[in-house]
Design a protein around this motif. Sequence first.
Motif, PDB file in Angstrom:
ATOM      1  N   ARG A   1       0.832  -1.209   0.000  1.00  0.00           N
ATOM      2  CA  ARG A   1       0.000   0.000   0.000  1.00  0.00           C
ATOM      3  C   ARG A   1       0.865   1.258   0.000  1.00  0.00           C
ATOM      4  O   ARG A   1       1.833   1.368   0.743  1.00  0.00           O
ATOM      5  CB  ARG A   1      -0.901  -0.003   1.236  1.00  0.00           C
ATOM      6  N   ARG A   2       0.492   2.219  -0.855  1.00  0.00           N
ATOM      7  CA  ARG A   2       1.194   3.494  -0.941  1.00  0.00           C
ATOM      8  C   ARG A   2       0.226   4.629  -0.625  1.00  0.00           C
ATOM      9  O   ARG A   2      -0.967   4.531  -0.929  1.00  0.00           O
ATOM     10  CB  ARG A   2       1.782   3.694  -2.344  1.00  0.00           C
ATOM     11  N   PRO A   3       0.709   5.728  -0.044  1.00  0.00           N
ATOM     12  CA  PRO A   3      -0.187   6.848   0.312  1.00  0.00           C
ATOM     13  C   PRO A   3      -0.516   7.710  -0.903  1.00  0.00           C
ATOM     14  O   PRO A   3      -0.133   8.881  -0.992  1.00  0.00           O
ATOM     15  CB  PRO A   3       0.629   7.614   1.358  1.00  0.00           C
ATOM     16  N   LEU A   4      -1.244   7.139  -1.856  1.00  0.00           N
ATOM     17  CA  LEU A   4      -1.560   7.823  -3.107  1.00  0.00           C
ATOM     18  C   LEU A   4      -2.941   8.467  -3.040  1.00  0.00           C
ATOM     19  O   LEU A   4      -3.834   7.998  -2.331  1.00  0.00           O
ATOM     20  CB  LEU A   4      -1.516   6.836  -4.276  1.00  0.00           C
ATOM     21  N   VAL A   5      -3.115   9.529  -3.824  1.00  0.00           N
ATOM     22  CA  VAL A   5      -4.418  10.154  -4.023  1.00  0.00           C
ATOM     23  C   VAL A   5      -5.021   9.569  -5.294  1.00  0.00           C
ATOM     24  O   VAL A   5      -4.333   9.437  -6.316  1.00  0.00           O
ATOM     25  CB  VAL A   5      -4.278  11.679  -4.134  1.00  0.00           C
ATOM     26  N   ALA A   6      -6.296   9.209  -5.232  1.00  0.00           N
ATOM     27  CA  ALA A   6      -6.964   8.618  -6.396  1.00  0.00           C
ATOM     28  C   ALA A   6      -7.139   9.682  -7.475  1.00  0.00           C
ATOM     29  O   ALA A   6      -8.046  10.522  -7.408  1.00  0.00           O
ATOM     30  CB  ALA A   6      -8.314   8.029  -5.991  1.00  0.00           C
ATOM     31  N   CYS A   7      -6.264   9.672  -8.465  1.00  0.00           N
ATOM     32  CA  CYS A   7      -6.294  10.670  -9.531  1.00  0.00           C
ATOM     33  C   CYS A   7      -5.668  10.080 -10.787  1.00  0.00           C
ATOM     34  O   CYS A   7      -4.532   9.598 -10.745  1.00  0.00           O
ATOM     35  CB  CYS A   7      -5.558  11.939  -9.101  1.00  0.00           C
ATOM     36  N   ASP A   8      -6.410  10.124 -11.894  1.00  0.00           N
ATOM     37  CA  ASP A   8      -5.909   9.692 -13.193  1.00  0.00           C
ATOM     38  C   ASP A   8      -5.540  10.954 -13.975  1.00  0.00           C
ATOM     39  O   ASP A   8      -6.417  11.707 -14.424  1.00  0.00           O
ATOM     40  CB  ASP A   8      -6.976   8.880 -13.927  1.00  0.00           C
ATOM     41  N   PHE A   9      -4.240  11.208 -14.134  1.00  0.00           N
ATOM     42  CA  PHE A   9      -3.791  12.438 -14.776  1.00  0.00           C
ATOM     43  C   PHE A   9      -4.240  12.506 -16.237  1.00  0.00           C
ATOM     44  O   PHE A   9      -4.558  13.584 -16.735  1.00  0.00           O
ATOM     45  CB  PHE A   9      -2.269  12.547 -14.672  1.00  0.00           C
ATOM     46  N   ARG A  10      -4.259  11.390 -16.920  1.00  0.00           N
ATOM     47  CA  ARG A  10      -4.695  11.408 -18.316  1.00  0.00           C
ATOM     48  C   ARG A  10      -6.165  11.768 -18.424  1.00  0.00           C
ATOM     49  O   ARG A  10      -6.569  12.574 -19.263  1.00  0.00           O
ATOM     50  CB  ARG A  10      -4.435  10.046 -18.955  1.00  0.00           C
ATOM     51  N   ALA A  11      -6.961  11.164 -17.542  1.00  0.00           N
ATOM     52  CA  ALA A  11      -8.382  11.490 -17.574  1.00  0.00           C
ATOM     53  C   ALA A  11      -8.616  12.949 -17.217  1.00  0.00           C
ATOM     54  O   ALA A  11      -9.497  13.611 -17.779  1.00  0.00           O
ATOM     55  CB  ALA A  11      -9.147  10.575 -16.619  1.00  0.00           C
TER      56      ALA A  11
END
Length: 617
Positions: free
Chosen positions: A472-482
């Motif tokens: 698990r990584r502390p990522l924000v749910a974000c699709d840069f391409r979208a």
Amino acid sequence: MLLNASQASSLSKSSMCSDLSRLLLDIFVRFVHHQSECIVRSSLLGFLTSLLVTCASAQVAGFPTTDLSPLAPQLQRQQTESQLRGEQMPSDNVVRASQYHVGPGDVLVIQRLDALAQEEYATVTPENLVLIPRIGMIPVAGMTLDAVRDTIARLYRQRTPNIAVYIGLRRVRSVYVTVQGNVLFPGVYTVPASMRLMTLLRLAMQGNTPQQRTEPEMQRTVQRAFGQIADLTRDEQLLWRDYEFLPPASLRSIVVRHSDGSSEVVDGELALLQPDSPANPYVREGDVVIVPREQVLDQPRITIQGAVARPRTTVYRAGDRLSFLLKLGVGLLPESGAIWLVQGGERIPVRADAQMNLLSEDRELLPGAVVLVERVRPSVSNTGSVRIIGEVQRPGAYPIVQWKTRIREVIEEAGGFTDRAALGLAYILRREQDGSSTLVSPNPYLERLRRLQYTNLLPEDTLRFFIDELARRPLVACDFRACFERGSEDDNVALADGDVIVVPPSPQTVFVYGQVAKAGFVEYAPGKDAEYYIARAGGRTELADHGRERIIKGRNGLWVPLQETTVEPGDRIYVPHPPDEPLGTKLQRLSAYIGIAGGLSGLVFSILSLINFLRTR
């Protein structure tokens, strides 16, 4: 043999004095045996006698005779080195001469400021005696370093009052000390006599060898029993963070029994506050340190809580004062406010500086006394900053309004993406928002077990859960391409203070490996499918397991079948080998097949027999 300048000077002085003495003695003997009775002979005899007495007095007063043998300097140097030879153990502080007790094995250095000004060494014998050059044996049992220094200096002044003498401790001895009671690693310790009691107890809690310090079961024991919070859950950290390395009841009643039969009770709290004072004594040979096994809940306590560097609860002892309890808090935090002493039903204001030095009346504490330091909550600001790393025109830090500023606004302020930006690999990192940053990092294994406490997962799912937790990584749910290519508002996320936006450069390659002829990087070709890259890597080998190939996405590491996604720069394509099966497993499968075939054949035979029976009737 070659001599340096100082050695040559010393030898020349000694040689001159010795030659003069021999010459005067020879002349004196000749005149004594002469038969003349003249006045000149009598005068010369008186003069020679005076010279001999003066020369002898000079030697006694600080001009010792020196052996002119070329081996003398080497022998003296070897003797000095033998006294100082051996491994020196580390010390935890500077030796205080007024507190340090001299004992067997200590090496003293003595320097007399005479014509030679040489250092001489004296080692304390096992009988607690020390041999002083040109003085003799003197007893030093029970004496501090200051007392020994004064005694030796006084004896030298009596003998040669005009020559200054300096005495110091050249090397401390090693002693055996026994630690018993409420410690993790009781036993006998070999430590320098310059070590103080609290340092010894820290060794007894942490282990004195690498093997002791790495035993996980013993580590868990000390953390549970003595308040070590480095491996506890967050709840346990909140409950037990007031502990020092020993429980308060044990810390305030440490008994030190000396080899001469005497003993003393050491207040560990006071010793920690004043580590370089008599409250934290030096250890001596034969000491037995006993840490009592007591429960803090059975005794009255005193507490300091609030906006202090170290909130603390300890056992009450008669005579405790307000200044002592304040010092246990170490210091005031920047957000500290008013200070109150609550005891006996009263709420008394207290004044103290940032170092917890009491500025008001020093009251005697009652059992259960509590010092409260109010915490002034600063005004909450909704401003913050984020960092952008990688392929933007102006990377760096940018101000934001928390939970209002969006990712598009910040990227636009940074000048937009460069031509090398890989939007498919870009991501946002965010700190955990559960307040855990104010505590010591908990044991991640225990935290994962807590998340599984009420689960209904099967054992196979539990293993998968642990794998996902580890990755698990502390990522924000974000699709840069979208967000930036297709205008998705769902991916135009709001930013928080401390977010880190990472935009890596496009690798322009796809890595193909596994059961292919030429595993390695393949240049990215837009619009090509996975079969193209497998072919560029030499195609599948005979051992490839066709149909189980997967595309591993570069951004999140997901394994996707070939036909369910497109290949992007930075992706990896894995062509697996068929699952390896042990011979025993294959034999078991073959036996199962034979059993099934036998069962089916028996069933068919039974059915045919039944049909044949029915026909014959």
